[in-house]
Design a protein around this motif. Structure first.
Motif, PDB file in Angstrom:
ATOM      1  N   TYR A 123       0.836  -1.208   0.000  1.00 12.95           N
ATOM      2  CA  TYR A 123       0.000   0.000   0.000  1.00 12.95           C
ATOM      3  C   TYR A 123       0.870   1.257   0.000  1.00 12.95           C
ATOM      4  O   TYR A 123       2.099   1.190  -0.030  1.00 12.95           O
ATOM      5  CB  TYR A 123      -0.964  -0.015   1.186  1.00 12.95           C
ATOM      6  CG  TYR A 123      -0.326   0.107   2.566  1.00 12.95           C
ATOM      7  CD1 TYR A 123      -0.404   1.296   3.287  1.00 12.95           C
ATOM      8  CD2 TYR A 123       0.331  -0.966   3.163  1.00 12.95           C
ATOM      9  CE1 TYR A 123       0.156   1.406   4.559  1.00 12.95           C
ATOM     10  CE2 TYR A 123       0.887  -0.869   4.423  1.00 12.95           C
ATOM     11  CZ  TYR A 123       0.799   0.326   5.123  1.00 12.95           C
ATOM     12  OH  TYR A 123       1.362   0.432   6.374  1.00 12.95           O
ATOM     13  N   GLY A 124       0.187   2.425   0.017  1.00 12.08           N
ATOM     14  CA  GLY A 124       0.902   3.694   0.009  1.00 12.08           C
ATOM     15  C   GLY A 124       1.217   4.215  -1.379  1.00 12.08           C
ATOM     16  O   GLY A 124       2.198   4.937  -1.571  1.00 12.08           O
ATOM     17  N   LEU A 125       0.350   3.907  -2.369  1.00 12.46           N
ATOM     18  CA  LEU A 125       0.547   4.342  -3.751  1.00 12.46           C
ATOM     19  C   LEU A 125      -0.547   5.332  -4.149  1.00 12.46           C
ATOM     20  O   LEU A 125      -1.703   5.169  -3.776  1.00 12.46           O
ATOM     21  CB  LEU A 125       0.522   3.141  -4.694  1.00 12.46           C
ATOM     22  CG  LEU A 125       1.670   2.141  -4.513  1.00 12.46           C
ATOM     23  CD1 LEU A 125       1.386   0.859  -5.285  1.00 12.46           C
ATOM     24  CD2 LEU A 125       2.988   2.755  -4.963  1.00 12.46           C
ATOM     25  N   ARG A 126      -0.177   6.348  -4.917  1.00 19.27           N
ATOM     26  CA  ARG A 126      -1.139   7.371  -5.337  1.00 19.27           C
ATOM     27  C   ARG A 126      -1.993   6.895  -6.509  1.00 19.27           C
ATOM     28  O   ARG A 126      -3.214   6.915  -6.460  1.00 19.27           O
ATOM     29  CB  ARG A 126      -0.412   8.661  -5.717  1.00 19.27           C
ATOM     30  CG  ARG A 126      -1.333   9.805  -6.148  1.00 19.27           C
ATOM     31  CD  ARG A 126      -0.521  11.085  -6.360  1.00 19.27           C
ATOM     32  NE  ARG A 126      -1.366  12.204  -6.746  1.00 19.27           N
ATOM     33  CZ  ARG A 126      -1.546  12.610  -8.003  1.00 19.27           C
ATOM     34  NH1 ARG A 126      -0.943  11.965  -9.009  1.00 19.27           N
ATOM     35  NH2 ARG A 126      -2.329  13.645  -8.269  1.00 19.27           N
ATOM     36  N   ASN A 127      -1.334   6.508  -7.591  1.00 18.90           N
ATOM     37  CA  ASN A 127      -2.051   5.986  -8.758  1.00 18.90           C
ATOM     38  C   ASN A 127      -1.119   5.049  -9.521  1.00 18.90           C
ATOM     39  O   ASN A 127      -0.455   5.466 -10.465  1.00 18.90           O
ATOM     40  CB  ASN A 127      -2.528   7.113  -9.677  1.00 18.90           C
ATOM     41  CG  ASN A 127      -3.470   6.600 -10.760  1.00 18.90           C
ATOM     42  OD1 ASN A 127      -4.235   5.666 -10.544  1.00 18.90           O
ATOM     43  ND2 ASN A 127      -3.421   7.212 -11.937  1.00 18.90           N
ATOM     44  N   GLY A 186       4.328   1.382 -12.218  1.00 15.82           N
ATOM     45  CA  GLY A 186       4.691   2.784 -12.350  1.00 15.82           C
ATOM     46  C   GLY A 186       3.655   3.589 -11.592  1.00 15.82           C
ATOM     47  O   GLY A 186       2.454   3.334 -11.727  1.00 15.82           O
ATOM     48  N   ASN A 187       4.092   4.549 -10.788  1.00 17.67           N
ATOM     49  CA  ASN A 187       3.181   5.265  -9.895  1.00 17.67           C
ATOM     50  C   ASN A 187       3.188   6.761 -10.200  1.00 17.67           C
ATOM     51  O   ASN A 187       4.238   7.403 -10.144  1.00 17.67           O
ATOM     52  CB  ASN A 187       3.602   5.021  -8.437  1.00 17.67           C
ATOM     53  CG  ASN A 187       2.665   5.674  -7.443  1.00 17.67           C
ATOM     54  OD1 ASN A 187       1.452   5.514  -7.526  1.00 17.67           O
ATOM     55  ND2 ASN A 187       3.230   6.412  -6.504  1.00 17.67           N
ATOM     56  N   ASN A 188       2.004   7.301 -10.533  1.00 17.42           N
ATOM     57  CA  ASN A 188       1.888   8.729 -10.825  1.00 17.42           C
ATOM     58  C   ASN A 188       2.028   9.553  -9.556  1.00 17.42           C
ATOM     59  O   ASN A 188       1.291   9.353  -8.589  1.00 17.42           O
ATOM     60  CB  ASN A 188       0.528   9.045 -11.455  1.00 17.42           C
ATOM     61  CG  ASN A 188       0.293   8.332 -12.763  1.00 17.42           C
ATOM     62  OD1 ASN A 188      -0.841   8.040 -13.105  1.00 17.42           O
ATOM     63  ND2 ASN A 188       1.342   8.033 -13.508  1.00 17.42           N
ATOM     64  N   GLY A 189       2.964  10.500  -9.563  1.00 16.01           N
ATOM     65  CA  GLY A 189       3.130  11.406  -8.438  1.00 16.01           C
ATOM     66  C   GLY A 189       2.205  12.606  -8.547  1.00 16.01           C
ATOM     67  O   GLY A 189       1.360  12.687  -9.439  1.00 16.01           O
ATOM     68  N   GLY A 191       4.290   4.959   1.250  1.00 14.70           N
ATOM     69  CA  GLY A 191       4.307   6.266   1.882  1.00 14.70           C
ATOM     70  C   GLY A 191       3.245   7.278   1.538  1.00 14.70           C
ATOM     71  O   GLY A 191       3.019   8.212   2.307  1.00 14.70           O
ATOM     72  N   TRP A 192       2.609   7.173   0.360  1.00 10.54           N
ATOM     73  CA  TRP A 192       1.628   8.183  -0.021  1.00 10.54           C
ATOM     74  C   TRP A 192       0.463   8.188   0.971  1.00 10.54           C
ATOM     75  O   TRP A 192       0.008   7.139   1.376  1.00 10.54           O
ATOM     76  CB  TRP A 192       1.113   7.909  -1.444  1.00 10.54           C
ATOM     77  CG  TRP A 192       0.049   8.863  -1.901  1.00 10.54           C
ATOM     78  CD1 TRP A 192      -1.287   8.608  -2.049  1.00 10.54           C
ATOM     79  CD2 TRP A 192       0.234  10.235  -2.259  1.00 10.54           C
ATOM     80  NE1 TRP A 192      -1.954   9.721  -2.476  1.00 10.54           N
ATOM     81  CE2 TRP A 192      -1.038  10.748  -2.605  1.00 10.54           C
ATOM     82  CE3 TRP A 192       1.333  11.090  -2.300  1.00 10.54           C
ATOM     83  CZ2 TRP A 192      -1.227  12.067  -3.003  1.00 10.54           C
ATOM     84  CZ3 TRP A 192       1.146  12.396  -2.700  1.00 10.54           C
ATOM     85  CH2 TRP A 192      -0.123  12.867  -3.047  1.00 10.54           C
ATOM     86  N   SER A 193      -0.014   9.350   1.420  1.00 11.02           N
ATOM     87  CA  SER A 193       0.342  10.699   1.043  1.00 11.02           C
ATOM     88  C   SER A 193       1.146  11.436   2.121  1.00 11.02           C
ATOM     89  O   SER A 193       1.256  12.660   2.089  1.00 11.02           O
ATOM     90  CB  SER A 193      -0.934  11.486   0.748  1.00 11.02           C
ATOM     91  OG  SER A 193      -1.815  11.438   1.890  1.00 11.02           O
ATOM     92  N   VAL A 194       1.715  10.672   3.056  1.00 11.78           N
ATOM     93  CA  VAL A 194       2.659  11.279   3.995  1.00 11.78           C
ATOM     94  C   VAL A 194       3.961  11.596   3.260  1.00 11.78           C
ATOM     95  O   VAL A 194       4.642  12.582   3.557  1.00 11.78           O
ATOM     96  CB  VAL A 194       2.917  10.342   5.192  1.00 11.78           C
ATOM     97  CG1 VAL A 194       3.940  10.946   6.148  1.00 11.78           C
ATOM     98  CG2 VAL A 194       1.605  10.067   5.935  1.00 11.78           C
TER      99      VAL A 194
END
Length: 246
Positions: free
Chosen positions: A115-119, A135-138, A155-158
């Motif tokens: 876990y901890g992924l934005r997109n 691949g993860n969109n920032g 880590g997202w969104s910390v």
């Protein structure tokens, strides 16, 4: 299936393609799993070498993790799921593998693998090693690539990649795992996950994960042995808006 109070949802379904036909039988749809949709949806799917189905899901919102789902484990958002669909029924469209990392954690969804992924935009499985890549969109400054492993927290969104983001938000129950690779917005704006190359034409790239960027058209390759990065290089600068690799 879950109800989302009239909100949009993502769905993964099983359908039948009749033998000898080029058209899917829509009446055969068998819904497997759903998760809320409000923006970042992920949506990558691939079978692992273990026979399990891996699924990427986004944080569900269009900006700033407004549902604050990136660091929670009580929903299916913001991570990679791992489920078993080898034996299904209407009452049990999938099973949760007994060795999933959070299956015995109180209030955690057992389907979660990391876990901890934005997109996480595009998911791939290495056909030889079984490594799972996304691949993860920032958001503001950084794009990231992850070799996904069981139980990790990205880590997202910390955090946005390895960089502090919303430090006033509560971190999940696991420490930050750094991205396998990250790119500043000066060279990447919207990472598109790719594939692990095992073709014959470019022998020097065999076993490399190839990925690109929708905004800049750049393409990179990264080699990883599961413990450490062995190589990372830009291999092309194109005029393309890259949305996927085949």
């Amino acid at each position: 299936m879950e109800a989302f109070d009239g909100q949009k949802a993502n769905r993964i379904s099983r359908v039948t393609l009749p033998r000898g036909s080029s058209e899917i039988d829509l009446a055969s749809e068998h819904s497997i799993i759903e998760w809320r949709s409000g923006g970042h949806d992920g949506g990558g799917i691939a079978f692992g070498l273990d026979g399990m189905l891996y699924i990427s899901t986004g944080d569900g919102t269009s900006d700033s993790d407004n549902w604050v789902s990136g660091q929670t484990l009580d929903d299916l958002l913001g991570g990679v799921l791992r489920i078993d669909i080898s034996e299904t029924s209407e009452d049990e469209p999938y099973r949760i593998p007994a060795d999933n990392p959070f299956i015995n954690l109180h209030d955690a969804r057992g389907e979660l693998y990391a876990y901890g992924l934005r997109n996480p935009w595009r998911l791939a499985v290495d056909a030889l090693t079984g490594h799972v890549w996304v691949g993860n969109n920032g958001q503001d400054l950084w794009e990231t690539v992850h070799l996904v492993r069981a139980g990790e927290n990205y880590g997202w969104s910390v955090y946005e990649g390895s960089h502090p983001f919303y430090q006033n938000r509560r971190m999940g129950p696991h420490p930050l795992t750094m991205p396998t690779a990250e790119h500043p917005h000066s060279e990447a704006r919207s990472i598109t996950g790719g594939v692990v190359y095992y073709g014959l034409k470019w022998s020097e790239l065999r076993g490399h994960y190839i990925y690109g960027d929708y905004g800049t058209g750049k393409i990179w390759s990264i080699k990883h042995d599961g413990e450490k990065q062995l190589a990372l290089q830009e291999i092309a600068d194109t005029p393309l808006a890259i949305t996927g690799f085949a």
